[in-house]
Write a protein that holds these residues in place. Structure first.
Motif, PDB file in Angstrom:
ATOM      1  N   VAL A 151       0.886  -1.084   0.023  1.00 35.69           N
ATOM      2  CA  VAL A 151      -0.125  -0.044   0.004  1.00 35.69           C
ATOM      3  C   VAL A 151       0.650   1.458   0.079  1.00 35.69           C
ATOM      4  O   VAL A 151       0.509   2.078  -0.592  1.00 35.69           O
ATOM      5  N   ALA A 152       2.000   1.241   0.762  1.00 42.12           N
ATOM      6  CA  ALA A 152       2.701   2.348   1.000  1.00 42.12           C
ATOM      7  C   ALA A 152       3.542   2.905  -0.540  1.00 42.12           C
ATOM      8  O   ALA A 152       3.622   4.050  -0.640  1.00 42.12           O
ATOM      9  N   TYR A 153       3.801   1.842  -1.370  1.00 39.40           N
ATOM     10  CA  TYR A 153       4.476   1.935  -2.652  1.00 39.40           C
ATOM     11  C   TYR A 153       3.415   1.881  -3.689  1.00 39.40           C
ATOM     12  O   TYR A 153       4.027   1.795  -5.025  1.00 39.40           O
ATOM     13  N   GLY A 154       2.248   1.759  -3.508  1.00 38.35           N
ATOM     14  CA  GLY A 154       1.245   1.700  -4.582  1.00 38.35           C
ATOM     15  C   GLY A 154       1.243   0.393  -5.355  1.00 38.35           C
ATOM     16  O   GLY A 154       1.152   0.633  -6.606  1.00 38.35           O
ATOM     17  N   ILE A 155       1.724  -0.749  -4.714  1.00 40.33           N
ATOM     18  CA  ILE A 155       1.802  -1.898  -5.566  1.00 40.33           C
ATOM     19  C   ILE A 155       0.802  -2.873  -5.139  1.00 40.33           C
ATOM     20  O   ILE A 155       0.286  -2.848  -4.077  1.00 40.33           O
ATOM     21  N   PRO A 156       0.335  -3.903  -6.026  1.00 41.67           N
ATOM     22  CA  PRO A 156      -0.761  -4.582  -5.712  1.00 41.67           C
ATOM     23  C   PRO A 156      -0.657  -5.335  -4.594  1.00 41.67           C
ATOM     24  O   PRO A 156       0.668  -6.024  -4.539  1.00 41.67           O
ATOM     25  N   PRO A 185      -2.921  -4.012  11.828  1.00 43.86           N
ATOM     26  CA  PRO A 185      -1.381  -3.464  11.682  1.00 43.86           C
ATOM     27  C   PRO A 185      -1.483  -2.240  11.110  1.00 43.86           C
ATOM     28  O   PRO A 185      -2.100  -1.902  10.414  1.00 43.86           O
ATOM     29  N   VAL A 186      -0.257  -1.440  11.789  1.00 46.00           N
ATOM     30  CA  VAL A 186      -0.365  -0.078  11.392  1.00 46.00           C
ATOM     31  C   VAL A 186       1.204   0.108  10.852  1.00 46.00           C
ATOM     32  O   VAL A 186       1.346   1.220  10.179  1.00 46.00           O
ATOM     33  N   GLU A 208      -2.649   7.101   7.794  1.00 50.51           N
ATOM     34  CA  GLU A 208      -3.455   7.455   8.729  1.00 50.51           C
ATOM     35  C   GLU A 208      -2.762   7.592  10.180  1.00 50.51           C
ATOM     36  O   GLU A 208      -2.999   7.986  11.000  1.00 50.51           O
ATOM     37  N   HIS A 209      -1.610   6.589  10.220  1.00 47.80           N
ATOM     38  CA  HIS A 209      -0.790   6.596  11.315  1.00 47.80           C
ATOM     39  C   HIS A 209       0.757   6.931  11.396  1.00 47.80           C
ATOM     40  O   HIS A 209       1.549   6.830  12.315  1.00 47.80           O
ATOM     41  N   ARG A 210       0.947   7.916  10.463  1.00 48.62           N
ATOM     42  CA  ARG A 210       2.371   8.409  10.498  1.00 48.62           C
ATOM     43  C   ARG A 210       2.500   9.371  11.270  1.00 48.62           C
ATOM     44  O   ARG A 210       1.667  10.152  11.787  1.00 48.62           O
ATOM     45  N   ARG A 211       3.750   9.940  11.620  1.00 49.88           N
ATOM     46  CA  ARG A 211       4.267  11.083  12.267  1.00 49.88           C
ATOM     47  C   ARG A 211       3.711  10.861  13.772  1.00 49.88           C
ATOM     48  O   ARG A 211       3.724  11.576  14.625  1.00 49.88           O
ATOM     49  N   GLU A 216       9.652   4.252  13.814  1.00 43.91           N
ATOM     50  CA  GLU A 216      10.909   4.182  14.273  1.00 43.91           C
ATOM     51  C   GLU A 216      10.684   2.882  15.530  1.00 43.91           C
ATOM     52  O   GLU A 216      11.883   2.141  15.887  1.00 43.91           O
ATOM     53  N   ALA A 217       9.819   2.719  16.141  1.00 39.24           N
ATOM     54  CA  ALA A 217       9.495   2.000  17.306  1.00 39.24           C
ATOM     55  C   ALA A 217       9.904   0.389  16.633  1.00 39.24           C
ATOM     56  O   ALA A 217      10.480  -0.416  17.341  1.00 39.24           O
ATOM     57  N   ALA A 218       9.114   0.299  15.679  1.00 34.73           N
ATOM     58  CA  ALA A 218       9.220  -1.061  14.934  1.00 34.73           C
ATOM     59  C   ALA A 218      10.682  -1.477  14.495  1.00 34.73           C
ATOM     60  O   ALA A 218      11.082  -2.489  14.824  1.00 34.73           O
ATOM     61  N   MET A 219      11.288  -0.289  13.845  1.00 37.91           N
ATOM     62  CA  MET A 219      12.649  -0.629  13.699  1.00 37.91           C
ATOM     63  C   MET A 219      13.513  -0.882  14.772  1.00 37.91           C
ATOM     64  O   MET A 219      14.467  -1.794  14.659  1.00 37.91           O
TER      65      MET A 219
END
Length: 266
Positions: A151-156, A185-186, A208-211, A216-219
């Motif tokens: 979804v983030a990269y506009g890929i099927p 999952p966000v 809708e969950h950025r910033r 960073e927490a997941a990383m």
């Protein structure tokens, strides 16, 4: 000015990481010939299908020869692909002249990434309290990181799952986390041990969950998992322009730019 050893490492990690991502997929094709490296996942996940140089271009004529060869080799793969090249491997480090050559051949700029490295991370500035970080350890979490990236990269979605949710990508050298809020999952990130370095990839957050500090927490969670599992401190990644400020705040420093180009039309 980045050290030559860091530049060499960033280029080597790019090739090694993309190879790692594809080598276990059923339809993959990996080939190194005539100064060109082909890494095709065999899926429609275009960002994982790259052709690049195997070494720095000697001059503009050498670049043109290898770019033409790249087209010949990649077209036989039957999947969408991108030609990738770092500024530091352009002839004389001249990214502008390289872009002119590729433009004349019919390539078009697509996206750019920044190679980054850190020996140690800066302390976190915040830690989201509402985020449930789960290790990627089953089909559900593998599908979640694939879907978030697609979804983030506009890929099927199907292309994302075929490439990123495949079990071969999640062996004992992989440490991934998916962040959930309210059971959904966000965000997600992964760390892979690539040639003795913690390589970070597949970082994504739902729009809708950025910033909120979720990525960073997941990383940090998967980097910590990899550190505990291996003891390896050094970490490398290739950042989008959107993600770069986050990584700089974590202690990563820029090394070189990688430019991706769509190939000439047949």
């Amino acid at each position: 000015m980045p050290a030559p050893v860091d530049i060499e490492e960033s280029n080597a990690q790019f090739l090694a990481a993309w190879t790692y991502f594809s080598q276990g997929l059923p339809g993959h094709r990996i080939e190194d010939t005539d100064g060109v490296t082909v890494v095709l996942s065999g899926t429609d996940m275009i960002l994982l299908n790259v052709v690049t140089l195997s070494s720095p271009a000697a001059d503009l004529q050498d670049l043109e020869r290898r770019a033409r060869r790249a087209v010949e080799l990649a077209r036989a793969g039957g999947v969408p692909w991108l030609f990738a090249l770092s500024d530091t491997w352009s002839p004389g480090g001249d990214a502008g002249a390289t872009a002119d050559v590729l433009g004349r051949l019919g390539f078009k700029p697509a996206v750019s990434l920044t190679g980054m490295v850190a020996d140690a991370l800066a302390p976190p500035q915040r830690a989201p309290s509402d985020l449930d970080l789960r290790r990627i350890a089953d089909a559900e979490t593998r599908a979640a990181i694939a879907d978030l990236n697609a979804v983030a990269y506009g890929i099927p979605i199907a292309a994302g799952r075929a490439s990123m949710a495949h079990e071969s990508l999640w062996g004992d050298r992989a440490f991934g986390r998916v962040g959930y809020v309210g059971g959904q999952p966000v965000c997600a990130a992964a760390t892979y041990i690539v040639e003795g370095i913690r390589y970070v990839g597949f970082v994504a957050t739902a729009a809708e969950h950025r910033r909120k500090g979720y990525a960073e927490a997941a990383m940090r969670a998967c980097l910590d998992d990899a550190l505990r599992g291996t003891g390896i401190q050094r970490t490398v990644l290739h950042a989008t322009d959107m993600g770069r400020p986050v990584y700089e705040g974590m202690g990563y420093r820029a090394v070189t730019r990688f430019h991706f180009h769509t190939p000439p039309q047949a």
